[in-house]
Design a protein around this motif. Structure first.
Motif, PDB file in Angstrom:
ATOM      1  N   LYS A  26       1.008  -1.670  -9.101  1.00 31.59           N
ATOM      2  CA  LYS A  26       0.005  -0.676  -9.451  1.00 31.59           C
ATOM      3  C   LYS A  26       0.551   0.687  -9.006  1.00 31.59           C
ATOM      4  CE  LYS A  26      -2.913  -2.773  -6.979  1.00 31.59           C
ATOM      5  NZ  LYS A  26      -3.949  -3.278  -6.150  1.00 31.59           N
ATOM      6  N   TYR A  27      -0.024   1.720  -9.524  1.00 33.87           N
ATOM      7  CA  TYR A  27       0.446   3.072  -9.228  1.00 33.87           C
ATOM      8  C   TYR A  27       0.392   3.422  -7.745  1.00 33.87           C
ATOM      9  CZ  TYR A  27       1.347   4.744 -13.938  1.00 33.87           C
ATOM     10  OH  TYR A  27       1.893   4.937 -15.177  1.00 33.87           O
ATOM     11  N   ASP A  28      -0.506   2.813  -6.997  1.00 31.36           N
ATOM     12  CA  ASP A  28      -0.630   3.160  -5.580  1.00 31.36           C
ATOM     13  C   ASP A  28       0.218   2.266  -4.662  1.00 31.36           C
ATOM     14  OD1 ASP A  28      -2.075   0.803  -5.741  1.00 31.36           O
ATOM     15  OD2 ASP A  28      -3.919   1.626  -4.886  1.00 31.36           O
ATOM     16  N   GLU A  29       1.042   1.412  -5.235  1.00 30.94           N
ATOM     17  CA  GLU A  29       1.863   0.505  -4.419  1.00 30.94           C
ATOM     18  C   GLU A  29       3.275   1.054  -4.231  1.00 30.94           C
ATOM     19  OE1 GLU A  29       0.148  -3.880  -5.030  1.00 30.94           O
ATOM     20  OE2 GLU A  29       1.033  -3.059  -6.867  1.00 30.94           O
ATOM     21  N   LEU A  30       3.362   2.282  -3.758  1.00 32.79           N
ATOM     22  CA  LEU A  30       4.653   2.963  -3.641  1.00 32.79           C
ATOM     23  C   LEU A  30       5.631   2.267  -2.711  1.00 32.79           C
ATOM     24  CD1 LEU A  30       4.010   6.803  -3.644  1.00 32.79           C
ATOM     25  CD2 LEU A  30       5.500   5.486  -5.135  1.00 32.79           C
ATOM     26  N   GLU A  31       5.171   1.854  -1.548  1.00 32.51           N
ATOM     27  CA  GLU A  31       6.088   1.245  -0.580  1.00 32.51           C
ATOM     28  C   GLU A  31       6.640  -0.078  -1.107  1.00 32.51           C
ATOM     29  OE1 GLU A  31       7.427   2.778   2.037  1.00 32.51           O
ATOM     30  OE2 GLU A  31       6.240   4.483   1.350  1.00 32.51           O
ATOM     31  N   GLU A  88      -4.419  -1.414 -12.457  1.00 29.94           N
ATOM     32  CA  GLU A  88      -4.893  -2.637 -11.815  1.00 29.94           C
ATOM     33  C   GLU A  88      -5.449  -3.586 -12.871  1.00 29.94           C
ATOM     34  OE1 GLU A  88      -7.663  -3.939  -8.031  1.00 29.94           O
ATOM     35  OE2 GLU A  88      -7.601  -1.850  -8.659  1.00 29.94           O
ATOM     36  N   ASP A 135      -1.936   4.692 -16.355  1.00 33.84           N
ATOM     37  CA  ASP A 135      -2.890   4.177 -15.379  1.00 33.84           C
ATOM     38  C   ASP A 135      -4.315   4.557 -15.785  1.00 33.84           C
ATOM     39  OD1 ASP A 135      -3.958   3.012 -13.135  1.00 33.84           O
ATOM     40  OD2 ASP A 135      -3.439   4.663 -11.791  1.00 33.84           O
TER      41      ASP A 135
END
Length: 155
Positions: free
Chosen positions: A105-110, A87, A59
């Motif tokens: 993306k790394y922050d799209e965990l859910e 992103e 990332d």
């Protein structure tokens, strides 16, 4: 929970100590099969016999333009790809355009968790498939022709 089929996470190639430690912390070792480095032909066999393929890119701003060579091998394996990267990663668009998997993306965990659960449910129903489109444009021949045209045009 009771599972209809046994599953495992196969790790092939170099795996960082941090990843192995995280798997241990989450008590997932019994589901992990770390095969280490394999010759290329054996790695291809493993890819094609796997249910889902994981592709992770670091990332960072510098890596968003990287298109891993492994992506093209994954695309022709006819297995769904779960990709994680920065992103605006260039390979995210290729995965979308070819209908070969999903990118996060790394922050799209859910969203990632939901996709993993969807894949697992499809696996249990023996309905885990992808329907690729447009792969021929990424063949060595097609890419070489594009490169040759670029070189001719710029000279």
């Amino acid at each position: 929970p009771e599972f209809k089929k046994q599953f495992q996470l196969k790790l092939i190639g170099a795996v960082s100590a941090e990843v192995l430690q995280a798997l241990k912390e989450f008590k997932l070792e019994k589901y992990v099969n770390h095969l280490g480095y394999l010759p290329h032909d054996e790695a291809i066999i493993e890819q094609r016999s796997s249910q889902v393929l994981l592709l992770i890119e670091i990332d960072s701003e510098e890596t968003k333009c990287i298109i891993p060579g492994k992506l093209f091998e994954y695309m022709v394996s006819e297995r769904p790809i779960i990709a994680i990267g920065p992103e605006n990663a260039d390979f995210a668009q290729i995965i979308k355009d070819t209908n070969t998997g999903t990118f996060f993306k790394y922050d799209e965990l859910e969203a990632l968790k939901a996709q993993i659960l969807t894949c697992f449910e499809q696996f249990q129903k023996e309905n885990l498939k992808v329907y690729p489109v447009g792969l021929q444009q990424y063949s060595r021949k097609a890419l070489t022709e594009k490169l040759a045209k670029l070189l001719i045009t710029n000279n």
